[in-house]
Design an enzyme around this catalytic site. Structure first.
Site, PDB file in Angstrom:
ATOM      1  N   GLY A   1      45.860  39.302  42.344  1.00  0.00           N
ATOM      2  CA  GLY A   1      44.996  38.633  43.318  1.00  0.00           C
ATOM      3  C   GLY A   1      43.659  39.337  43.470  1.00  0.00           C
ATOM      4  N   ASP A   2      43.683  40.676  43.469  1.00  0.00           N
ATOM      5  CA  ASP A   2      42.442  41.445  43.552  1.00  0.00           C
ATOM      6  C   ASP A   2      41.563  41.160  42.335  1.00  0.00           C
ATOM      7  OD1 ASP A   2      43.755  42.641  45.727  1.00  0.00           O
ATOM      8  OD2 ASP A   2      44.536  44.256  44.478  1.00  0.00           O
TER       9      ASP A   2
END
Length: 305
Positions: free
Chosen positions: A248-249
């Site tokens: 997600g990052d």
């Protein structure tokens, strides 16, 4: 400049052994110590893509020194605020199953918060700040929101990767992009999402509440990007899932860095998906080589109701 904020970074101490037996002495087969934190992950991917950025946050003690030194060795630009308390250590045990023991984080004083917050008074409309990761218990729940108001007062953009009430509170300040997955989106509004149409409906509610772009990750089903006028969809590229930590990052980094350069949401969406998938298919965070390998697989189509 793009700034990333990691309020509660850590040393991720990774321990690997064939079998963990509770109540006995266990001997590890392998161990490693890595600088951890969601904002730090974003900075690492931005650097892989060639986007200049500065990592901000709080670091203290010998553990904080380790994190900063490790980031310098990776070639990252940092400007952490020094605190009196110790940066935490998270223990990741990989045996028959994976077990994590995460530290709570340091106590941060009002004076340290004031010193940290002062940095945001220098922002310009050309800057973007990315908030990623949890707060420490000693900070108020409105810590991010207070900083966001400073950022917006200077005309800069912000991105926040959080969920629930913490996300909803920031939407009136118009984040550049928010990135719930389909389960988080359902939980946010207390509903069940049974189709793409359902997901689009509630993603549009986030736009109505103030978000500029909404990315919805759907794991093996790919991702959606919802804007004011369009809905775009892409299937997930093919590969073997090795590691979901940091995906997600990576997606946030790919989208934000590309958008800052191009102002093109479709291109930003493409890079976001490639970066997220490349990390999923890697032992650690994605490399530029892996990202470039996946880019041709990302096919974006406009979704029509």
């Amino acid at each position: 400049m793009i700034y990333t904020v990691t309020v509660n970074p850590a040393i991720d101490y990774i321990v690997q052994l064939k079998e963990l037996t509770l109540g006995e002495v266990n001997r590890m087969d392998y161990d490693n110590k890595l600088p951890g934190g969601k904002g730090i992950n974003v900075s690492r991917i931005l650097k892989e893509l060639g986007h200049e950025n500065t990592a901000l946050g709080f670091l203290g003690g010998f553990t904080g020194e380790f994190v900063d030194d490790a980031l310098q060795q990776l070639g990252l630009q940092t400007k952490f605020t020094r605190i009196n308390d110790q940066t935490r250590i998270n223990v990741k045990i990989k045996a028959q199953t994976e077990t994590e023991i995460n530290g709570q984080g340091p106590k941060i004083t009002a004076a340290e918060v004031a010193e940290f917050s002062q940095q945001f008074e220098q922002l310009t409309p050309a800057d973007t700040v990315i908030f990623a990761g949890s707060l420490v218990p000693s900070l108020s729940n409105d810590f991010y929101l207070d900083l966001i108001k400073i950022i917006r007062a200077h005309g800069a953009q912000f991105v926040i990767d959080t969920t629930g009430e913490s996300l909803l509170k920031t939407l009136p300040e118009q984040p550049l992009v928010v990135k719930p997955n389909n389960h988080e989106l359902a939980e946010l509004f207390g509903v069940e999402l049974n189709s793409i149409a359902d997901i689009v409906k509630y993603a549009r509610k986030l736009l109505e509440l103030g978000a500029q772009h909404v990315l919805v990750s759907m794991a093996a089903d790919g991702g959606l990007m919802v804007t004011k006028d369009h809905v775009y969809r892409s299937k997930a590229p093919k590969g073997t899932v090795i590691n979901s930590v940091g995906a997600g990052d990576s997606m946030i980094a790919g989208f934000t860095g590309t958008f800052a350069d191009t102002n093109d949401p479709q291109e930003a969406f493409k890079y976001g998906l490639a970066c997220g998938s490349a990390t999923t298919f890697s032992e650690d965070l994605a490399t530029r080589t892996k990202i470039d390998e996946l880019l041709p697989q990302i096919e974006i189509t406009e979704w029509k109701e």
